[in-house]
Design an enzyme around this catalytic site. Sequence first.
Site, short mmCIF file in Angstrom:
data_model
loop_
_atom_site.label_atom_id
_atom_site.label_comp_id
_atom_site.label_asym_id
_atom_site.label_seq_id
_atom_site.Cartn_x
_atom_site.Cartn_y
_atom_site.Cartn_z
N GLU A 17 0.86 -1.20 0.00
CA GLU A 17 0.00 0.00 0.00
C GLU A 17 0.89 1.24 0.00
O GLU A 17 1.89 1.29 0.72
CB GLU A 17 -0.89 0.02 1.25
CG GLU A 17 -1.79 1.26 1.29
CD GLU A 17 -2.55 1.41 2.60
OE1 GLU A 17 -3.56 0.71 2.76
OE2 GLU A 17 -2.10 2.21 3.45
N THR A 48 -4.01 4.68 -1.37
CA THR A 48 -5.10 5.14 -0.50
C THR A 48 -5.80 6.37 -1.08
O THR A 48 -5.28 7.05 -1.98
CB THR A 48 -4.59 5.48 0.92
OG1 THR A 48 -3.69 6.58 0.81
CG2 THR A 48 -3.91 4.30 1.55
N LYS A 165 -20.56 -7.73 2.06
CA LYS A 165 -19.69 -7.10 1.06
C LYS A 165 -19.33 -8.13 -0.02
O LYS A 165 -19.30 -7.81 -1.20
CB LYS A 165 -18.42 -6.53 1.72
CG LYS A 165 -18.73 -5.39 2.70
CD LYS A 165 -17.54 -4.48 2.96
CE LYS A 165 -16.72 -4.84 4.13
NZ LYS A 165 -15.77 -3.77 4.54
N GLN A 176 -7.13 -5.10 8.02
CA GLN A 176 -6.54 -4.04 8.85
C GLN A 176 -5.25 -4.59 9.45
O GLN A 176 -5.09 -5.81 9.60
CB GLN A 176 -7.56 -3.68 9.96
CG GLN A 176 -7.15 -2.58 10.88
CD GLN A 176 -6.88 -1.28 10.13
OE1 GLN A 176 -5.81 -1.14 9.54
NE2 GLN A 176 -7.81 -0.36 10.15
P1 FAD Z 1 -17.87 -0.92 6.30
O1 FAD Z 1 -17.59 -2.23 5.68
O2 FAD Z 1 -19.04 -0.16 5.80
O3 FAD Z 1 -18.03 -1.17 7.87
C1 FAD Z 1 -18.03 -0.08 8.79
C2 FAD Z 1 -18.76 -0.48 10.07
O4 FAD Z 1 -20.16 -0.57 9.80
C3 FAD Z 1 -18.35 -1.85 10.61
O5 FAD Z 1 -18.40 -1.77 12.00
C4 FAD Z 1 -19.43 -2.77 10.08
O6 FAD Z 1 -19.60 -3.92 10.90
C5 FAD Z 1 -20.64 -1.86 10.13
N1 FAD Z 1 -21.66 -2.18 9.13
C6 FAD Z 1 -21.47 -2.52 7.84
N2 FAD Z 1 -22.66 -2.68 7.21
C7 FAD Z 1 -23.62 -2.42 8.14
C8 FAD Z 1 -25.05 -2.41 8.11
N3 FAD Z 1 -25.72 -2.72 7.00
N4 FAD Z 1 -25.71 -2.11 9.25
C9 FAD Z 1 -25.04 -1.80 10.41
N5 FAD Z 1 -23.67 -1.80 10.48
C10 FAD Z 1 -22.99 -2.10 9.36
N6 FAD Z 1 -9.82 5.04 4.89
C11 FAD Z 1 -9.68 6.10 4.04
O7 FAD Z 1 -10.23 7.19 4.30
N7 FAD Z 1 -8.94 5.99 2.89
C12 FAD Z 1 -8.32 4.81 2.53
O8 FAD Z 1 -7.67 4.74 1.48
C13 FAD Z 1 -8.45 3.69 3.41
N8 FAD Z 1 -7.87 2.50 3.11
C14 FAD Z 1 -8.05 1.42 3.94
C15 FAD Z 1 -7.50 0.18 3.57
C16 FAD Z 1 -7.66 -0.93 4.41
C17 FAD Z 1 -7.06 -2.26 3.99
C18 FAD Z 1 -8.39 -0.82 5.62
C19 FAD Z 1 -8.56 -2.01 6.52
C20 FAD Z 1 -8.95 0.41 5.98
C21 FAD Z 1 -8.80 1.53 5.15
N9 FAD Z 1 -9.37 2.78 5.46
C22 FAD Z 1 -9.22 3.84 4.61
C23 FAD Z 1 -10.10 2.96 6.73
C24 FAD Z 1 -11.61 2.66 6.56
O9 FAD Z 1 -12.18 3.66 5.73
C25 FAD Z 1 -12.24 2.65 7.94
O10 FAD Z 1 -11.81 1.53 8.66
C26 FAD Z 1 -13.75 2.80 7.99
O11 FAD Z 1 -14.12 3.14 9.32
C27 FAD Z 1 -14.54 1.56 7.62
O12 FAD Z 1 -14.50 1.31 6.27
P2 FAD Z 1 -15.11 -0.09 5.71
O13 FAD Z 1 -15.10 0.00 4.24
O14 FAD Z 1 -14.46 -1.25 6.32
O15 FAD Z 1 -16.63 0.05 6.26
#
Ligand code: FAD
Length: 287
Positions: A17, A48, A165, A176
């Site tokens: 990354e 990112t 997803k 993570q």
């Molecule tokens: P989601 O998959 O939407 O999940 C977020 C939360 O919501 C989780 O607790 C999940 O259990 C919950 N949830 C999901 N669906 C529902 C539903 N239908 N009802 C109720 N709860 C639900 N951030 C950046 O800003 N830029 C980046 O480039 C970036 N890169 C990343 C790369 C990696 C590999 C990782 C692990 C994280 C990265 N992040 C980045 C951080 C990420 O944006 C955060 O961790 C964010 O808080 C969650 O994103 P997600 O896509 O996992 O969310």
Amino acid sequence: MEMKKLFVKGHPTFSYEIFPPKKTSNFDDIHTTIKGLKELEPSFISCTYGAGGNPADTSTIDICRIMKEQYDIPPIAHITCVNNTRADIDRIIELLKDADVDNVLALRGDKNDKVPPKDDFHYASELIAYMKEKAPWIHISAACYPETHPDSENAVSDILHLKEKEDCGAEHFISQLFFDNEDFYSFREKVLIAGMKSPIEAGIMPVTSKTGILRMVSICGASVPKKLARILNRYESDPVALQDACINYAIDQINDLIANDVDGIHLYSMNKPDISARIYGAVKNLL
Ligand code: FAD
């Protein structure tokens, strides 16, 4: 790049990354980072997407285009949705098409107190479903959390939302960062019980400073095991020793993950190819 084709049993992928240079730094620095990582035989490099998810920021896609066109490296563009409208995502899809980038890490993004979230997307699964419908040519990856996402109600609901997803079209997951492999193994078992089939790359972050890692874990909720805490405490005032000890820690983690049949390693390079080179050099014959 169809992600599943990258993953061959017994031959873990090794990817990296990077992040776009800060507005105040020289954009050309990214070439130095990419050139350094190209030497390390990346399966792909992901880039990112800016803090706060500013939809006007095209640097992620620009960098992915550079990696593909100038360095022949498969890129993955991170895209977040919490601060983007459907129209913003439509525009991003056009930019991806124009740059011939067909891989996206689809994310919700972190909520930012200074930027009120938009209403169109609440979770990454909604972005994945929308992109699959609007641009079926895009291959989607997504994030997962061995120690459970900090906003989750509990570990079970987090895994069930992860499965959503995959059901919406994610074909590969990147974890993570974590520092205790047992957390990853127990997460992997739960994911299999939930019926998920996509490859999961283990996110490994080489620690380079005590304050940096403590700030990072306070944001992402990862825990620091005693073994790592002892290293951080012992060498906090000796940056060279700290770096060596933490590189050894990351190598040790990766050795164990490979011995336990991990699908792939995703190294958070922090745009420091010299550190990535030391880690990759130590494990490349195991891949
Ligand atoms: P989601 O998959 O939407 O999940 C977020 C939360 O919501 C989780 O607790 C999940 O259990 C919950 N949830 C999901 N669906 C529902 C539903 N239908 N009802 C109720 N709860 C639900 N951030 C950046 O800003 N830029 C980046 O480039 C970036 N890169 C990343 C790369 C990696 C590999 C990782 C692990 C994280 C990265 N992040 C980045 C951080 C990420 O944006 C955060 O961790 C964010 O808080 C969650 O994103 P997600 O896509 O996992 O969310």
